[in-house]
Design a protein around this motif. Structure first.
Motif, PDB file in Angstrom:
ATOM      1  N   HIS A 113      39.601 -26.755  19.815  1.00  0.00           N
ATOM      2  CA  HIS A 113      38.378 -26.115  20.295  1.00  0.00           C
ATOM      3  C   HIS A 113      38.563 -25.452  21.663  1.00  0.00           C
ATOM      4  CE1 HIS A 113      35.778 -28.790  17.464  1.00  0.00           C
ATOM      5  NE2 HIS A 113      36.056 -27.627  16.909  1.00  0.00           N
ATOM      6  N   CYS A 114      39.650 -25.829  22.372  1.00  0.00           N
ATOM      7  CA  CYS A 114      39.915 -25.223  23.677  1.00  0.00           C
ATOM      8  C   CYS A 114      40.306 -23.752  23.561  1.00  0.00           C
ATOM      9  CB  CYS A 114      41.031 -25.983  24.410  1.00  0.00           C
ATOM     10  SG  CYS A 114      40.583 -27.680  24.863  1.00  0.00           S
ATOM     11  N   VAL A 115      40.739 -23.345  22.371  1.00  0.00           N
ATOM     12  CA  VAL A 115      41.140 -21.940  22.172  1.00  0.00           C
ATOM     13  C   VAL A 115      40.291 -21.299  21.082  1.00  0.00           C
ATOM     14  CG1 VAL A 115      43.469 -22.183  23.084  1.00  0.00           C
ATOM     15  CG2 VAL A 115      43.051 -22.684  20.670  1.00  0.00           C
ATOM     16  N   GLN A 116      39.072 -21.788  20.923  1.00  0.00           N
ATOM     17  CA  GLN A 116      38.139 -21.216  19.961  1.00  0.00           C
ATOM     18  C   GLN A 116      36.845 -20.830  20.672  1.00  0.00           C
ATOM     19  OE1 GLN A 116      37.587 -24.148  16.896  1.00  0.00           O
ATOM     20  NE2 GLN A 116      39.630 -23.844  16.017  1.00  0.00           N
ATOM     21  N   GLY A 117      36.060 -20.004  20.014  1.00  0.00           N
ATOM     22  CA  GLY A 117      34.778 -19.640  20.583  1.00  0.00           C
ATOM     23  C   GLY A 117      34.413 -18.205  20.279  1.00  0.00           C
ATOM     24  N   VAL A 118      33.440 -17.721  21.016  1.00  0.00           N
ATOM     25  CA  VAL A 118      32.918 -16.369  20.817  1.00  0.00           C
ATOM     26  C   VAL A 118      32.966 -15.620  22.134  1.00  0.00           C
ATOM     27  CG1 VAL A 118      30.858 -15.034  20.204  1.00  0.00           C
ATOM     28  CG2 VAL A 118      31.406 -17.137  18.944  1.00  0.00           C
ATOM     29  N   ARG A 119      33.484 -14.394  22.095  1.00  0.00           N
ATOM     30  CA  ARG A 119      33.458 -13.556  23.290  1.00  0.00           C
ATOM     31  C   ARG A 119      32.049 -13.013  23.495  1.00  0.00           C
ATOM     32  NH1 ARG A 119      38.818  -9.742  23.103  1.00  0.00           N
ATOM     33  NH2 ARG A 119      39.008 -10.457  20.965  1.00  0.00           N
ATOM     34  N   HIS A 120      31.553 -13.135  24.713  1.00  0.00           N
ATOM     35  CA  HIS A 120      30.194 -12.703  25.007  1.00  0.00           C
ATOM     36  C   HIS A 120      30.159 -11.237  25.430  1.00  0.00           C
ATOM     37  CE1 HIS A 120      29.174 -17.207  25.833  1.00  0.00           C
ATOM     38  NE2 HIS A 120      29.306 -16.938  24.562  1.00  0.00           N
ATOM     39  N   GLU A 121      28.961 -10.687  25.399  1.00  0.00           N
ATOM     40  CA  GLU A 121      28.789  -9.282  25.764  1.00  0.00           C
ATOM     41  C   GLU A 121      28.047  -9.176  27.080  1.00  0.00           C
ATOM     42  OE1 GLU A 121      26.826  -7.310  22.575  1.00  0.00           O
ATOM     43  OE2 GLU A 121      28.504  -7.527  21.168  1.00  0.00           O
ATOM     44  N   GLU A 161      29.485 -28.254  20.616  1.00  0.00           N
ATOM     45  CA  GLU A 161      30.853 -28.736  20.577  1.00  0.00           C
ATOM     46  C   GLU A 161      31.630 -28.237  21.783  1.00  0.00           C
ATOM     47  OE1 GLU A 161      32.234 -27.231  16.827  1.00  0.00           O
ATOM     48  OE2 GLU A 161      32.998 -25.374  17.722  1.00  0.00           O
ATOM     49  N   HIS A 162      32.802 -28.821  21.989  1.00  0.00           N
ATOM     50  CA  HIS A 162      33.650 -28.481  23.126  1.00  0.00           C
ATOM     51  C   HIS A 162      33.757 -26.960  23.281  1.00  0.00           C
ATOM     52  CE1 HIS A 162      36.916 -29.287  26.025  1.00  0.00           C
ATOM     53  NE2 HIS A 162      37.423 -28.157  25.563  1.00  0.00           N
ATOM     54  N   GLY A 163      33.498 -26.484  24.497  1.00  0.00           N
ATOM     55  CA  GLY A 163      33.541 -25.050  24.778  1.00  0.00           C
ATOM     56  C   GLY A 163      32.185 -24.384  24.814  1.00  0.00           C
ATOM     57  N   PHE A 164      31.128 -25.125  24.461  1.00  0.00           N
ATOM     58  CA  PHE A 164      29.802 -24.512  24.322  1.00  0.00           C
ATOM     59  C   PHE A 164      29.310 -23.839  25.597  1.00  0.00           C
ATOM     60  CE2 PHE A 164      28.625 -28.511  26.268  1.00  0.00           C
ATOM     61  CZ  PHE A 164      27.471 -28.238  26.976  1.00  0.00           C
ATOM     62  N   ALA A 165      29.653 -24.399  26.760  1.00  0.00           N
ATOM     63  CA  ALA A 165      29.093 -23.902  28.016  1.00  0.00           C
ATOM     64  C   ALA A 165      29.708 -22.594  28.480  1.00  0.00           C
ATOM     65  CB  ALA A 165      29.244 -24.957  29.113  1.00  0.00           C
ATOM     66  N   VAL A 166      30.799 -22.187  27.824  1.00  0.00           N
ATOM     67  CA  VAL A 166      31.453 -20.931  28.233  1.00  0.00           C
ATOM     68  C   VAL A 166      31.750 -20.015  27.054  1.00  0.00           C
ATOM     69  CG1 VAL A 166      33.764 -21.976  28.232  1.00  0.00           C
ATOM     70  CG2 VAL A 166      33.356 -19.948  29.587  1.00  0.00           C
ATOM     71  N   ARG A 167      32.041 -20.586  25.874  1.00  0.00           N
ATOM     72  CA  ARG A 167      32.418 -19.757  24.736  1.00  0.00           C
ATOM     73  C   ARG A 167      31.541 -20.008  23.514  1.00  0.00           C
ATOM     74  NH1 ARG A 167      36.570 -22.415  23.909  1.00  0.00           N
ATOM     75  NH2 ARG A 167      37.110 -23.339  25.921  1.00  0.00           N
TER      76      ARG A 167
END
Length: 249
Positions: free
Chosen positions: A6-14, A216-222
């Motif tokens: 999860h440290c290398v997963q997520g969504v890029r924000h706009e 889940e892990h990463g929610f606050a940034v990704r």
């Protein structure tokens, strides 16, 4: 140090970043400066996740701290070798190989160079906020008496309970932990241990843990902003961080 998938997963924000890249202590930093009058003696040191200062998500968070009246400095603690954004969700990024070149022996001197340069510029109080990878340095700066207020979101690379016990016995900086439901790096058991060791008034400088259900892990940034719970978690974690800095920094 350790990271999970999860440290290398997520969504890029706009969004459109409003800060600037500056060299501080010989280190490239992304800097957000308030447009209103602010305390020049205080800085929020933003210690990013493995995607580093060039990920737009991190830049937008730095900008948000600046909008709330804090000069925020995000140093390139990864020395120009962050996980590339295109690796996000690719599913084949070699985390162990990357980590081998990003140990504390290579990354902590970079943090120290920025802290020394900011101190020379007149900064006397540091608030530190670490996301994932960056949380390790938030703890270390508190151990060394450099940080005056610590905030971490879904921390990675901590030894539990050792780092929590060391924080309780060594650190003087109030601590906020933004935690969540699914987090291999800081699971529910670790969250409970943090409350047991630091909560209930045991840690005199101040301790608080926020919990964001369904995240889940990463929610606050990704986090995926199309998911209502995740959006609420990201916004809630940032709001809690700002309020904690306003109270303690």
């Amino acid at each position: 140090m350790s990271l999970c998938e999860h440290c290398v997963q997520g969504v890029r924000h706009e969004g459109k970043p409003e800060g600037q890249i500056e060299m501080i202590g010989g280190v490239e930093c992304y800097v957000g400066t308030p447009t209103v009058d602010y305390s020049k003696e205080k800085v929020v040191l933003f210690l990013p996740d493995a995607f580093g200062i060039n990920l737009i998500n991190n830049q937008l968070l730095v900008d948000d701290f600046a909008r709330n009246g804090f000069k925020a400095v995000a140093p390139d603690i990864l020395n120009g070798d962050a996980v590339p954004p295109e690796a996000m969700n690719a599913g084949n990024f070699d985390i162990p190989a990357w980590l081998a070149n990003h140990g504390r022996d290579k990354t902590r001197p970079t943090v120290d160079s920025v802290v020394a340069a900011l101190t020379d510029q007149g900064v006397t109080r540091f608030g530190t906020t670490g996301y994932c990878f960056g949380a390790r340095y938030t703890f270390d700066l508190a151990f060394d008496g450099i940080s005056h207020c610590s905030v971490v979101a879904h921390p990675s690379g901590l030894k539990i309970p050792e780092d929590l016990e060391k924080y309780a016995s060594t650190a003087k900086a109030p601590l906020l932990i933004n935690s969540c439901t699914v987090d291999a790096q800081f699971p529910l058991e670790a969250q409970a241990r943090a409350d047991e060791i630091l909560g209930g008034g045991k840690f005199a400088p101040g301790y608080k843990r926020e919990y964001f259900d369904g995240c889940e892990h990463g929610f606050a940034v990704r986090g995926d902003m199309s998911n209502e719970k995740v959006r609420a978690g990201k916004e809630g974690a940032f709001k809690a961080s700002v309020e904690f800095f306003l109270q303690h920094l």
